[in-house]
Design a protein around this motif. Structure first.
Motif, PDB file in Angstrom:
ATOM      1  N   SER A  87      -7.757  -0.730  -3.892  1.00 12.31           N
ATOM      2  CA  SER A  87      -7.543  -2.166  -3.747  1.00 12.31           C
ATOM      3  C   SER A  87      -7.170  -2.560  -2.326  1.00 12.31           C
ATOM      4  N   VAL A  88      -6.963  -1.564  -1.458  1.00 13.81           N
ATOM      5  CA  VAL A  88      -6.561  -1.812  -0.074  1.00 13.81           C
ATOM      6  C   VAL A  88      -7.490  -1.052   0.863  1.00 13.81           C
ATOM      7  N   ASP A  89      -7.908  -1.708   1.919  1.00 11.37           N
ATOM      8  CA  ASP A  89      -8.662  -1.057   2.991  1.00 11.37           C
ATOM      9  C   ASP A  89      -7.676  -0.275   3.850  1.00 11.37           C
ATOM     10  N   ARG A 108      -4.958   3.878   9.009  1.00  8.87           N
ATOM     11  CA  ARG A 108      -5.458   5.094   9.663  1.00  8.87           C
ATOM     12  C   ARG A 108      -5.473   4.913  11.172  1.00  8.87           C
ATOM     13  N   ASP A 109      -5.996   3.783  11.631  1.00  5.90           N
ATOM     14  CA  ASP A 109      -6.109   3.549  13.071  1.00  5.90           C
ATOM     15  C   ASP A 109      -4.741   3.426  13.734  1.00  5.90           C
ATOM     16  N   ALA A 110      -3.779   2.837  13.018  1.00  2.00           N
ATOM     17  CA  ALA A 110      -2.415   2.757  13.557  1.00  2.00           C
ATOM     18  C   ALA A 110      -1.839   4.152  13.745  1.00  2.00           C
ATOM     19  N   TYR A 111      -2.081   5.033  12.775  1.00  4.18           N
ATOM     20  CA  TYR A 111      -1.623   6.416  12.905  1.00  4.18           C
ATOM     21  C   TYR A 111      -2.307   7.122  14.069  1.00  4.18           C
ATOM     22  N   LEU A 112      -3.594   6.904  14.233  1.00  3.19           N
ATOM     23  CA  LEU A 112      -4.352   7.616  15.256  1.00  3.19           C
ATOM     24  C   LEU A 112      -4.061   7.135  16.668  1.00  3.19           C
ATOM     25  N   ALA A 113      -3.495   5.944  16.823  1.00  4.09           N
ATOM     26  CA  ALA A 113      -3.321   5.369  18.162  1.00  4.09           C
ATOM     27  C   ALA A 113      -2.574   6.300  19.121  1.00  4.09           C
ATOM     28  N   PRO A 114      -1.458   6.922  18.749  1.00  4.72           N
ATOM     29  CA  PRO A 114      -0.794   7.831  19.686  1.00  4.72           C
ATOM     30  C   PRO A 114      -1.637   9.059  20.022  1.00  4.72           C
ATOM     31  N   ARG A 167       9.465  -6.322  -2.245  1.00  5.83           N
ATOM     32  CA  ARG A 167      10.166  -7.581  -2.027  1.00  5.83           C
ATOM     33  C   ARG A 167       9.401  -8.487  -1.063  1.00  5.83           C
ATOM     34  N   GLU A 168       8.841  -7.880  -0.019  1.00  2.66           N
ATOM     35  CA  GLU A 168       8.090  -8.649   0.973  1.00  2.66           C
ATOM     36  C   GLU A 168       6.651  -8.905   0.546  1.00  2.66           C
ATOM     37  N   HIS A 169       6.236  -8.183  -0.485  1.00  2.14           N
ATOM     38  CA  HIS A 169       4.859  -8.239  -0.976  1.00  2.14           C
ATOM     39  C   HIS A 169       3.872  -8.039   0.175  1.00  2.14           C
ATOM     40  N   SER A 170       4.123  -6.984   0.937  1.00  2.17           N
ATOM     41  CA  SER A 170       3.286  -6.686   2.100  1.00  2.17           C
ATOM     42  C   SER A 170       3.409  -5.209   2.440  1.00  2.17           C
ATOM     43  N   LEU A 179      -1.307   4.231  -0.050  1.00  5.25           N
ATOM     44  CA  LEU A 179      -1.708   2.902   0.400  1.00  5.25           C
ATOM     45  C   LEU A 179      -2.982   2.393  -0.270  1.00  5.25           C
ATOM     46  N   ALA A 180      -3.911   3.272  -0.582  1.00  2.63           N
ATOM     47  CA  ALA A 180      -5.167   2.844  -1.214  1.00  2.63           C
ATOM     48  C   ALA A 180      -4.928   2.167  -2.561  1.00  2.63           C
ATOM     49  N   TRP A 181      -3.788   2.428  -3.193  1.00  4.99           N
ATOM     50  CA  TRP A 181      -3.469   1.857  -4.506  1.00  4.99           C
ATOM     51  C   TRP A 181      -2.791   0.499  -4.400  1.00  4.99           C
TER      52      TRP A 181
END
Length: 305
Positions: free
Chosen positions: A243-245, A250-256, A110-113, A233-235
């Motif tokens: 189609s997605v970097d 990954r970095d958001a997950y690794l931050a903690p 719905r948010e296309h994001s 997410l890669a899809w």
């Protein structure tokens, strides 16, 4: 394995009595018949209308019975990450929870994001870290042990069980080498959802909630990223591979993790992405569903389904 047990009238009557008893204890009244929207060989879900909104019952097959105890533990440590837990029977593997809202799959379309994943992934990583002291208790509940030391032998068994072609058998030494390499990074082995995708995350009242912990195990925590990044997410939103970097996610997950551990976490992730598919193949194998396991084995060796 089939789903007939979940449709048995005597079993359903027992479940409804249990639900009504728990609702009565909470001062909640059921105001309509329960419906059974999901029936799978491994689990079933009932939606129960009440005077305070819908609540949801879930039952798992014996091999996934630990989910009730896992959710109970998460609800005690991190109640912000699961829907309110109304009742649980850990011996039976039954859960009764408040409504979780919409799936992230619906919301992102719905948010296309995909931006919400930048919040979901560190939230989930925080759950892994906050339950670090619970690993022994989780294993005692019956959570599968998929730690690095177990994977080479488990991989060898699973390729034989599903009749995989010779190249997968030849990869047994590679699995052992990758496990040894990943162990050198010194990260703890923790609670791992093992099937974290956009139909397992829900959105309600602005909160992101993680459900369906039946496939959870104790493993290297970064194994989560195989399904979440490469399998999801890669899809992108339009189901187009690569189609997605995925690096920002990954970095958001690794931050903690970066706040608590030194070392090259990105390099550890590269190894874990490959081995995570071994874990998923072993941990997610269901008799009669060998095709899914073979797809996961191809993801391990080829990086493609």
């Amino acid at each position: 394995m089939d789903d007939r047990r979940w449709r048995d009238p005597e079993w359903l009557a027992q479940v409804r009595d249990w639900i009504d008893g728990r609702l009565d204890e909470l001062g909640v009244q059921r105001n309509g018949p329960a419906v059974q929207p999901h029936v799978y060989p491994w689990s079933t879900v009932l939606r129960v209308p009440t005077d305070r909104g819908d609540v949801w019952f879930k039952a798992n097959t014996d091999s996934l019975r630990h989910e009730a105890g896992v959710v109970q533990r998460i609800a005690a440590r991190r109640p912000d990450v699961v829907p309110p837990l109304l009742a649980a029977d850990t011996a039976a593997g039954w859960l009764l929870m408040a409504d979780a809202g919409e799936t992230l799959r619906v919301v992102t379309q719905r948010e296309h994001s995909l931006d919400r994943w930048r919040d979901v992934l560190p939230l989930y990583a925080g759950v892994q870290l906050d339950l670090a002291g619970d690993v022994d208790d989780l294993l005692a509940l019956g959570l599968p042990d998929r730690r690095l030391a177990t994977l080479p032998d488990a991989y060898a068994r699973i390729v034989d069980e599903v009749g995989a072609e010779q190249r997968f058998r030849d990869a047994v030494p590679m699995v052992a080498e990758l496990c040894a390499e990943l162990a050198e990074y010194g990260l703890p082995e923790l609670l791992q959802h093992d099937d974290l995708h956009d139909a397992q995350v829900f959105v309600r009242d602005g909160r992101h909630l993680v459900l369906d912990w039946g496939d959870a195990c104790v493993s290297h925590p970064f194994f989560t990223l195989s399904v979440t990044l490469e399998g999801g997410l890669a899809w992108g939103l339009d189901d187009v591979l690569d189609s997605v970097d995925t690096a920002p996610f990954r970095d958001a997950y690794l931050a903690p993790y970066a706040e608590r551990f030194t070392g090259d976490l990105v390099a550890a992730t590269r190894v874990a992405l490959r081995l995570g598919w071994v874990c998923r193949a072993v941990n997610g194998q269901v008799p009669g569903y060998d095709k899914q396991t073979l797809t996961r084995l191809r993801m391990f060796l080829d990086g493609r389904p």
